[in-house]
Design a protein around this motif. Structure first.
Motif, PDB file in Angstrom:
ATOM      1  N   ALA A   1       0.029  10.191  -7.109  1.00  0.00           N
ATOM      2  CA  ALA A   1      -0.593   9.603  -8.300  1.00  0.00           C
ATOM      3  C   ALA A   1       0.437   9.412  -9.413  1.00  0.00           C
ATOM      4  O   ALA A   1       0.455   8.370 -10.085  1.00  0.00           O
ATOM      5  N   LEU A   2       1.285  10.401  -9.595  1.00  0.00           N
ATOM      6  CA  LEU A   2       2.314  10.301 -10.625  1.00  0.00           C
ATOM      7  C   LEU A   2       3.296   9.182 -10.305  1.00  0.00           C
ATOM      8  O   LEU A   2       3.694   8.419 -11.187  1.00  0.00           O
ATOM      9  N   ARG A   3       3.664   9.065  -9.044  1.00  0.00           N
ATOM     10  CA  ARG A   3       4.591   8.012  -8.628  1.00  0.00           C
ATOM     11  C   ARG A   3       3.978   6.636  -8.912  1.00  0.00           C
ATOM     12  O   ARG A   3       4.665   5.719  -9.362  1.00  0.00           O
ATOM     13  N   MET A   4       2.677   6.499  -8.685  1.00  0.00           N
ATOM     14  CA  MET A   4       2.015   5.214  -8.951  1.00  0.00           C
ATOM     15  C   MET A   4       2.047   4.884 -10.444  1.00  0.00           C
ATOM     16  O   MET A   4       2.336   3.751 -10.827  1.00  0.00           O
ATOM     17  N   VAL A   5       1.751   5.870 -11.283  1.00  0.00           N
ATOM     18  CA  VAL A   5       1.803   5.657 -12.737  1.00  0.00           C
ATOM     19  C   VAL A   5       3.233   5.339 -13.158  1.00  0.00           C
ATOM     20  O   VAL A   5       3.474   4.420 -13.941  1.00  0.00           O
TER      21      VAL A   5
ATOM     22  N   MET B   1      -0.364   9.452  -0.269  1.00  0.00           N
ATOM     23  CA  MET B   1      -1.648   8.869   0.021  1.00  0.00           C
ATOM     24  C   MET B   1      -2.396   8.629  -1.289  1.00  0.00           C
ATOM     25  O   MET B   1      -2.521   9.520  -2.111  1.00  0.00           O
ATOM     26  N   LYS B   2      -2.876   7.435  -1.459  1.00  0.00           N
ATOM     27  CA  LYS B   2      -3.595   7.061  -2.670  1.00  0.00           C
ATOM     28  C   LYS B   2      -5.056   7.489  -2.553  1.00  0.00           C
ATOM     29  O   LYS B   2      -5.724   7.202  -1.567  1.00  0.00           O
ATOM     30  N   LEU B   3      -5.531   8.178  -3.588  1.00  0.00           N
ATOM     31  CA  LEU B   3      -6.934   8.574  -3.649  1.00  0.00           C
ATOM     32  C   LEU B   3      -7.633   7.777  -4.740  1.00  0.00           C
ATOM     33  O   LEU B   3      -7.067   7.550  -5.805  1.00  0.00           O
ATOM     34  N   THR B   4      -8.869   7.387  -4.472  1.00  0.00           N
ATOM     35  CA  THR B   4      -9.683   6.726  -5.492  1.00  0.00           C
ATOM     36  C   THR B   4     -10.235   7.805  -6.429  1.00  0.00           C
ATOM     37  O   THR B   4     -10.198   8.999  -6.106  1.00  0.00           O
ATOM     38  N   GLU B   5     -10.770   7.397  -7.560  1.00  0.00           N
ATOM     39  CA  GLU B   5     -11.358   8.370  -8.496  1.00  0.00           C
ATOM     40  C   GLU B   5     -12.449   9.212  -7.833  1.00  0.00           C
ATOM     41  O   GLU B   5     -12.448  10.434  -7.972  1.00  0.00           O
ATOM     42  N   PRO B   6     -13.389   8.594  -7.108  1.00  0.00           N
ATOM     43  CA  PRO B   6     -14.406   9.422  -6.437  1.00  0.00           C
ATOM     44  C   PRO B   6     -13.797  10.382  -5.410  1.00  0.00           C
ATOM     45  O   PRO B   6     -14.260  11.507  -5.256  1.00  0.00           O
TER      46      PRO B   6
ATOM     47  N   ARG C   1      -2.993  19.442  -3.028  1.00  0.00           N
ATOM     48  CA  ARG C   1      -3.150  18.967  -4.408  1.00  0.00           C
ATOM     49  C   ARG C   1      -1.788  18.490  -4.928  1.00  0.00           C
ATOM     50  O   ARG C   1      -1.698  17.467  -5.610  1.00  0.00           O
ATOM     51  N   ARG C   2      -0.756  19.220  -4.610  1.00  0.00           N
ATOM     52  CA  ARG C   2       0.601  18.852  -5.049  1.00  0.00           C
ATOM     53  C   ARG C   2       1.014  17.488  -4.501  1.00  0.00           C
ATOM     54  O   ARG C   2       1.556  16.652  -5.221  1.00  0.00           O
ATOM     55  N   GLN C   3       0.733  17.235  -3.206  1.00  0.00           N
ATOM     56  CA  GLN C   3       1.067  15.940  -2.611  1.00  0.00           C
ATOM     57  C   GLN C   3       0.290  14.811  -3.285  1.00  0.00           C
ATOM     58  O   GLN C   3       0.847  13.748  -3.558  1.00  0.00           O
ATOM     59  N   ALA C   4      -0.990  15.055  -3.544  1.00  0.00           N
ATOM     60  CA  ALA C   4      -1.819  14.035  -4.184  1.00  0.00           C
ATOM     61  C   ALA C   4      -1.334  13.748  -5.597  1.00  0.00           C
ATOM     62  O   ALA C   4      -1.279  12.590  -6.031  1.00  0.00           O
TER      63      ALA C   4
ATOM     64  N   ASP D   1       8.205   1.256 -14.845  1.00  0.00           N
ATOM     65  CA  ASP D   1       9.129   0.583 -13.923  1.00  0.00           C
ATOM     66  C   ASP D   1       9.881   1.567 -13.029  1.00  0.00           C
ATOM     67  O   ASP D   1      11.049   1.358 -12.694  1.00  0.00           O
ATOM     68  N   GLY D   2       9.223   2.665 -12.676  1.00  0.00           N
ATOM     69  CA  GLY D   2       9.809   3.639 -11.760  1.00  0.00           C
ATOM     70  C   GLY D   2      10.836   4.565 -12.377  1.00  0.00           C
ATOM     71  O   GLY D   2      11.448   5.371 -11.670  1.00  0.00           O
ATOM     72  N   ALA D   3      11.039   4.507 -13.674  1.00  0.00           N
ATOM     73  CA  ALA D   3      12.077   5.304 -14.334  1.00  0.00           C
ATOM     74  C   ALA D   3      11.483   6.558 -14.973  1.00  0.00           C
ATOM     75  O   ALA D   3      10.579   6.473 -15.801  1.00  0.00           O
TER      76      ALA D   3
END
Length: 126
Positions: free
Chosen positions: A77-81, A1-6, A70-73, A87-89
């Protein structure tokens, strides 16, 4: 689940101490955040809609608890970065982290040790 900064700011207060009333969340936000109570309440209700937070009632008071860990979030977030910047690597990301000049020698050593499977960070379990 994607969280915004706020949303991250709100979730951090809930991960640190829950259940919490909206007023508790307002009081625990960093001092640099000057959101009105109604803003925080709206954001909490949106997090409930996203199923990141659950809401229960005690009398007329709403109590909020994180459903998303927190771990899931962090994983999301890490997966998105990872997907956007590398490029997913994982390999190039790990190389970047190890070679990053902002890491101290001790942090670099610890990262290498973790990657080699010789140590597990206790903070990782959060």
């Amino acid at each position: 689940m994607k969280l915004t900064e706020p949303e991250w700011l709100i979730m951090n207060t809930l991960w640190d101490k829950h259940p919490a009333k909206a007023r508790d969340v307002v009081e625990r936000l960093p001092s640099s955040v000057n959101w009105a109570y109604t803003t925080v309440k709206t954001m909490l209700d949106r997090l409930v809609e996203k199923k990141a937070v659950s809401k229960s009632k005690r009398g007329n008071t709403g109590l909020y608890e994180p459903r998303l860990s927190r771990r899931q979030a962090r994983r999301t977030a890490l997966r998105m970065v990872l997907d956007r910047a590398f490029d997913g690597a994982f390999g190039p990301m790990m190389y970047f982290l190890v070679e990053d000049e902002s890491l101290s020698a001790g942090e670099r050593k610890e990262l290498i040790k973790i990657l080699s499977g010789k140590s597990r960070s206790k903070g990782e379990q959060k």
